[in-house]
Design a protein around this motif. Structure first.
Motif, PDB file in Angstrom:
ATOM      1  N   VAL A   1      20.825 -30.527 -23.819  1.00  0.00           N
ATOM      2  CA  VAL A   1      21.900 -29.810 -23.126  1.00  0.00           C
ATOM      3  C   VAL A   1      21.362 -28.723 -22.194  1.00  0.00           C
ATOM      4  CG1 VAL A   1      23.761 -30.329 -24.743  1.00  0.00           C
ATOM      5  CG2 VAL A   1      22.232 -28.429 -25.221  1.00  0.00           C
ATOM      6  N   ALA A   2      20.151 -28.228 -22.458  1.00  0.00           N
ATOM      7  CA  ALA A   2      19.557 -27.248 -21.544  1.00  0.00           C
ATOM      8  C   ALA A   2      19.349 -27.854 -20.162  1.00  0.00           C
ATOM      9  CB  ALA A   2      18.226 -26.737 -22.099  1.00  0.00           C
ATOM     10  N   TRP A   3      19.020 -29.144 -20.116  1.00  0.00           N
ATOM     11  CA  TRP A   3      18.839 -29.811 -18.819  1.00  0.00           C
ATOM     12  C   TRP A   3      20.194 -30.063 -18.159  1.00  0.00           C
ATOM     13  CZ3 TRP A   3      14.702 -27.889 -19.499  1.00  0.00           C
ATOM     14  CH2 TRP A   3      13.600 -28.381 -20.197  1.00  0.00           C
ATOM     15  N   MET A   4      21.210 -30.290 -18.972  1.00  0.00           N
ATOM     16  CA  MET A   4      22.545 -30.484 -18.405  1.00  0.00           C
ATOM     17  C   MET A   4      23.030 -29.207 -17.732  1.00  0.00           C
ATOM     18  SD  MET A   4      24.020 -32.688 -21.623  1.00  0.00           S
ATOM     19  CE  MET A   4      25.711 -32.819 -21.056  1.00  0.00           C
ATOM     20  N   LEU A   5      22.815 -28.063 -18.389  1.00  0.00           N
ATOM     21  CA  LEU A   5      23.144 -26.779 -17.782  1.00  0.00           C
ATOM     22  C   LEU A   5      22.360 -26.601 -16.482  1.00  0.00           C
ATOM     23  CD1 LEU A   5      23.323 -23.401 -19.742  1.00  0.00           C
ATOM     24  CD2 LEU A   5      22.539 -23.541 -17.391  1.00  0.00           C
ATOM     25  N   HIS A   6      21.071 -26.906 -16.530  1.00  0.00           N
ATOM     26  CA  HIS A   6      20.174 -26.722 -15.381  1.00  0.00           C
ATOM     27  C   HIS A   6      20.600 -27.581 -14.192  1.00  0.00           C
ATOM     28  CE1 HIS A   6      16.163 -27.061 -13.260  1.00  0.00           C
ATOM     29  NE2 HIS A   6      16.198 -25.759 -13.493  1.00  0.00           N
ATOM     30  N   ALA A   7      21.070 -28.800 -14.473  1.00  0.00           N
ATOM     31  CA  ALA A   7      21.459 -29.715 -13.399  1.00  0.00           C
ATOM     32  C   ALA A   7      22.888 -29.486 -12.937  1.00  0.00           C
ATOM     33  CB  ALA A   7      21.299 -31.166 -13.866  1.00  0.00           C
ATOM     34  N   GLY A   8      23.772 -29.058 -13.864  1.00  0.00           N
ATOM     35  CA  GLY A   8      25.187 -29.024 -13.549  1.00  0.00           C
ATOM     36  C   GLY A   8      25.722 -27.716 -13.025  1.00  0.00           C
ATOM     37  N   VAL A   9      25.427 -26.610 -13.705  1.00  0.00           N
ATOM     38  CA  VAL A   9      26.061 -25.337 -13.346  1.00  0.00           C
ATOM     39  C   VAL A   9      25.686 -24.863 -11.945  1.00  0.00           C
ATOM     40  CG1 VAL A   9      26.231 -22.886 -13.937  1.00  0.00           C
ATOM     41  CG2 VAL A   9      26.439 -24.617 -15.728  1.00  0.00           C
ATOM     42  N   PRO A  10      24.417 -24.963 -11.503  1.00  0.00           N
ATOM     43  CA  PRO A  10      24.123 -24.558 -10.125  1.00  0.00           C
ATOM     44  C   PRO A  10      24.942 -25.338  -9.091  1.00  0.00           C
ATOM     45  CG  PRO A  10      22.094 -24.713 -11.381  1.00  0.00           C
ATOM     46  CD  PRO A  10      23.174 -25.290 -12.241  1.00  0.00           C
ATOM     47  N   ARG A  11      25.258 -26.592  -9.407  1.00  0.00           N
ATOM     48  CA  ARG A  11      26.085 -27.375  -8.480  1.00  0.00           C
ATOM     49  C   ARG A  11      27.537 -26.919  -8.501  1.00  0.00           C
ATOM     50  NH1 ARG A  11      21.724 -30.485  -9.552  1.00  0.00           N
ATOM     51  NH2 ARG A  11      20.969 -31.762  -7.804  1.00  0.00           N
ATOM     52  N   LEU A  12      28.021 -26.520  -9.670  1.00  0.00           N
ATOM     53  CA  LEU A  12      29.367 -25.943  -9.727  1.00  0.00           C
ATOM     54  C   LEU A  12      29.441 -24.678  -8.877  1.00  0.00           C
ATOM     55  CD1 LEU A  12      30.130 -26.219 -13.571  1.00  0.00           C
ATOM     56  CD2 LEU A  12      30.963 -27.720 -11.767  1.00  0.00           C
TER      57      LEU A  12
ATOM     58  N   PHE B   1      29.137 -35.585 -18.538  1.00  0.00           N
ATOM     59  CA  PHE B   1      28.015 -35.292 -17.651  1.00  0.00           C
ATOM     60  C   PHE B   1      26.701 -35.784 -18.243  1.00  0.00           C
ATOM     61  CE2 PHE B   1      24.828 -32.426 -15.730  1.00  0.00           C
ATOM     62  CZ  PHE B   1      25.158 -32.561 -14.390  1.00  0.00           C
ATOM     63  N   THR B   2      25.813 -36.208 -17.358  1.00  0.00           N
ATOM     64  CA  THR B   2      24.423 -36.457 -17.722  1.00  0.00           C
ATOM     65  C   THR B   2      23.537 -35.809 -16.675  1.00  0.00           C
ATOM     66  OG1 THR B   2      22.692 -38.141 -18.000  1.00  0.00           O
ATOM     67  CG2 THR B   2      24.547 -38.728 -16.586  1.00  0.00           C
ATOM     68  N   SER B   3      22.405 -35.261 -17.100  1.00  0.00           N
ATOM     69  CA  SER B   3      21.531 -34.556 -16.163  1.00  0.00           C
ATOM     70  C   SER B   3      20.694 -35.508 -15.320  1.00  0.00           C
ATOM     71  CB  SER B   3      20.605 -33.599 -16.921  1.00  0.00           C
ATOM     72  OG  SER B   3      19.823 -34.301 -17.867  1.00  0.00           O
ATOM     73  N   ALA B   4      20.694 -36.798 -15.666  1.00  0.00           N
ATOM     74  CA  ALA B   4      19.927 -37.790 -14.906  1.00  0.00           C
ATOM     75  C   ALA B   4      20.781 -39.030 -14.693  1.00  0.00           C
ATOM     76  CB  ALA B   4      18.637 -38.143 -15.634  1.00  0.00           C
ATOM     77  N   PRO B   5      21.850 -38.912 -13.912  1.00  0.00           N
ATOM     78  CA  PRO B   5      22.753 -40.051 -13.739  1.00  0.00           C
ATOM     79  C   PRO B   5      22.090 -41.195 -12.980  1.00  0.00           C
ATOM     80  CG  PRO B   5      23.332 -38.279 -12.221  1.00  0.00           C
ATOM     81  CD  PRO B   5      22.288 -37.732 -13.143  1.00  0.00           C
TER      82      PRO B   5
END
Length: 273
Positions: A138-149, A14-18
């Motif tokens: 990784v804080a941005w990855m959590l911010h971008a990814g988990v809400p979408r999950l 995962f990347t928070s800014a793909p």
């Protein structure tokens, strides 16, 4: 958990800014006994594409290379909600600037050498604290990814109930890579750092996976073209997706997806740690 013979397995780097240049990488596989065959690799060039991917019908189990939780110590110090769903909703509603300011203030109030709070799984996995906003963010990855999950309604074992046919697990490819090649570096996004030594390290990782030389007890099955592609990707993103896929396949066969007893349900756990 769906029957193992019916489930597909995925690993997501995962990347928070793909983007088209640096997409989210997805490895897909099928397991037969102790062998996991790589079915293919996919690139997702946007977070919208990632959200769409999450809705694919199950049964599947996927390992995501991003943190699913925050340290309880941090959450309680900041006075944030201590229920997982409420915490993630609160976190998602904050801007990155607001998160950075709160995390920086937390760190500033702590002594040198102990600036960050850690989850219980960080030490066993050798992972960066999930509150880090730089190197790696990784804080941005959590911010971008988990809400979408959560929005996609997938099942987050131990954290949040969802569709039992679409299971999302937190994974950390570096944990498995270190088991195979110790601390040797095998990847870099910087072209100048994409050295022959790192290429050899990637080849060594792939060789070890094909031979099943890890405590996961799984052997990776690749075509010649797939092997060449994994070694050639100097960013390591494709290889990291495959490592996450194997960690997900391992966890799917374990009670409670491999979570040890006593895991904090606010923090979560990294598969195979």
């Amino acid at each position: 958990m769906p029957a193992m013979r019916d489930a597909s397995f995925f690993g997501i780097d995962f990347t928070s800014a793909p983007s088209a240049r640096k997409p989210i990488r997805v490895a897909a596989g099928q397991r037969q006994g102790g062998v996991v065959r790589l079915a293919g690799l996919e690139a997702l060039g946007s977070l919208d594409a990632f959200s769409a991917w999450l809705t694919r019908p199950g049964p599947w189990v996927a390992g995501f290379d991003l943190p699913f939780g925050l340290p309880r110590e941090l959450v309680e110090t900041l006075g944030w909600p201590t229920g997982y769903a409420a915490l993630m909703a609160h976190y998602a509603a904050l801007s990155r600037a607001e998160i950075r300011d709160r995390f920086a203030a937390f760190c500033d109030a702590r002594p040198a050498g102990a600036k960050f709070a850690h989850r219980g799984c960080d030490g066993p996995a050798g992972a960066s604290p999930s509150m880090k906003w730089v190197n790696p963010p990784v804080a941005w990855m959590l911010h971008a990814g988990v809400p979408r999950l959560i929005a996609a309604g997938v099942h987050l074992p131990g954290l949040l109930d969802g569709d039992p046919g679409r299971v999302a697990l937190e994974t950390y490819p570096g944990l498995l890579a270190r088991e195979l090649i110790a601390r040797r570096s095998y990847k870099s996004d910087a072209r100048a750092a994409q050295t022959p030594e790192r290429l050899i390290a990637r080849k060594d990782v792939v060789d070890a996976l094909e031979q099943g030389r890890s405590r996961l007890g799984l052997r990776l099955k690749l075509s010649h073209a797939q092997r060449d592609a994994l070694v050639a990707d100097a960013s390591g993103d494709s290889l990291d997706a495959v490592l996450a896929m194997l960690q997900a396949a391992w966890a799917a066969g374990r009670p409670r997806y491999g979570w040890p007893e006593g895991v904090d349900p606010l923090e979560g756990w990294i598969a195979s740690a």
